[in-house]
Design an enzyme around this catalytic site. Sequence first.
Site, mmCIF file in Angstrom:
data_model
loop_
_atom_site.group_PDB
_atom_site.id
_atom_site.type_symbol
_atom_site.label_atom_id
_atom_site.label_comp_id
_atom_site.label_asym_id
_atom_site.label_seq_id
_atom_site.Cartn_x
_atom_site.Cartn_y
_atom_site.Cartn_z
ATOM 1 N N SER A 179 -8.002 21.535 5.263
ATOM 2 C CA SER A 179 -8.731 21.854 4.034
ATOM 3 C C SER A 179 -8.552 20.749 3.007
ATOM 4 O O SER A 179 -7.506 20.090 2.961
ATOM 5 C CB SER A 179 -8.168 23.162 3.478
ATOM 6 O OG SER A 179 -8.569 23.356 2.149
ATOM 7 N N TYR B 75 -0.564 28.867 1.299
ATOM 8 C CA TYR B 75 -1.710 28.620 2.187
ATOM 9 C C TYR B 75 -1.934 27.114 2.338
ATOM 10 O O TYR B 75 -2.036 26.597 3.453
ATOM 11 C CB TYR B 75 -2.973 29.295 1.601
ATOM 12 C CG TYR B 75 -4.252 28.698 2.122
ATOM 13 C CD1 TYR B 75 -4.704 29.000 3.407
ATOM 14 C CD2 TYR B 75 -5.005 27.801 1.354
ATOM 15 C CE1 TYR B 75 -5.863 28.420 3.901
ATOM 16 C CE2 TYR B 75 -6.166 27.220 1.838
ATOM 17 C CZ TYR B 75 -6.588 27.534 3.109
ATOM 18 O OH TYR B 75 -7.729 26.946 3.604
ATOM 19 N N LYS C 265 -1.492 24.286 5.685
ATOM 20 C CA LYS C 265 -2.455 23.283 6.181
ATOM 21 C C LYS C 265 -1.772 21.906 6.270
ATOM 22 O O LYS C 265 -1.950 21.176 7.240
ATOM 23 C CB LYS C 265 -3.686 23.214 5.280
ATOM 24 C CG LYS C 265 -4.530 24.472 5.308
ATOM 25 C CD LYS C 265 -5.105 24.729 6.695
ATOM 26 C CE LYS C 265 -5.812 26.056 6.825
ATOM 27 N NZ LYS C 265 -6.124 26.435 8.207
#
Length: 343
Positions: free
Chosen positions: A127, A152, A156
Site C-alpha cells: 500500500s 495495518y 505492509k
Amino acid sequence: MSKILVTGGLGYIGSHTVVELVNKGYEVVIVDDLSNSSLCVLDGINKTCNKSVKFEKLDLRNIKFTKDFIENNKDIDGVIHFAASKAVGESIENPLKYYSNNLFSLINLSEALKDLNKPIKFIFSSSATVYGDPEILPITENESIKVAESPYGNTKQIGEEILYDLTQSNSDFKVISLRYFNPIGAHISAEIGELPIGIPQNLVPFITQTAIGKRKELVVFGDDYPTKDGSCIRDFIHVVDLANAHIKSLEYLNKITKPNFYDTFNIGTGHGSSVFDLINSFEIVTNQKLKYKVGKRRKGDVGECYANVNKANKILNWKSKLSIEDSLLSAWNWEKKINNEKL
Ligand code: UD1
C-alpha cells in the site's frame, strides 16, 4: 496456462483480479477465510466469467491446513496474496489481530510454498501507506519509508521486508510488491464490487451509500489542507486497472531469469484528485446532488498522496486506462444493484 493461487480472492481487489485472470485464460484457485467477505462474491465472479472458479475456505493462520492445501495444489506456479485485514482504525484498536492475521498468514503461506521446492512467482498486496506523509510528489518508489502510522501500515512494511529477505535466502521465490494508491469503482458488469461491512471508512463507498440514502450525509474530512481547494488529494484508481497490474506483474516475473528477484511498484494513475473533485464528478455522472458537509480533519490523513507510475509503465508495461468518471459510475451502478438485491 499457469495456475495461480489467489488468497483473499473474495475480497474487493481480489475478486476483480480473479475475473481478469480467468478472462485471460489463467487457471485460478481462490482461498479466503470469509472473515470480511461473502460466498455471494463467488457467484458474482462465476457469473462475470461464465465459469466455475475453484474455491476453498481456508484460514492461512493455520499452518497445518495451509501446508495441506499447498501440498494438494502442487501445480500452482504463481500466488497473488491479498488475504489480510485492512481497516486502519481497527488496527489501532486491535493491533494483535492485525499482526497475527496479516503476518502469520504471510509466513505460513511462504513456509508452505517453500516446501514445494519449485519456482514460485509471488505478488504481494502492499500500500501507498508505507510512504506516510511524502516528502516529494508525485511519489516514486525511492521515497523513504516512514515509521508506520498504524499497525495495518506496519504489517505492509513488515510484509515487504519478510518477502525481500525470503527472496535473498531462497532462489525459488520471485516477488513483486505492488503499492496500491486508492482503488475505487466496480466491475462494469455490476456483478462484483466493494462490500464494506458496517459504516464505510473509505470515501467512495461512503459517497454511494449517502446517495442511495443509507447514510445521512458525507463529511468531508477537512477543507484547510494546503491544496487547490483545501480538501485532501489522492490518486484514485479504477479497481479493474489495479487488477490488471497483477497480471502484468506475473507476465514480467515470467521473463525474469535472475535468482533472488524482488521489486516494488507504485500502482496508481499518476494524477491527484481532491475530495471535492470526486464529489463534483459523482454529481455529474449520476446527475444528482450529494448531501455533504465539511468537518474536521481525520487523524492520520495526509494532505496529498499521488503516485509517480513511470516505473510500472516502463518495466511492467502497465498503465491505468479508466477515468474517475468510469470509476464513479461503476461504483454507483454497483451500489444500486446491491440495494435492489439486498445482499
Ligand atoms: C485509506 C487508508 C490506507 C489504505 C486505503 C485503502 C487511512 C488513514 N488510510 O486511505 O491506509 O491503504 O484507505 O483503500 O485510513 N474522506 C472524507 N470523508 C469520508 C471518507 C474519506 O473526506 O467519509 C477523505 C479522506 O480524508 C481522504 C480521502 O477522502 O482524504 C480518501 O479517504 P479513504 O478512502 O479513506 O482513503 P485513504 O485515507 O487515502
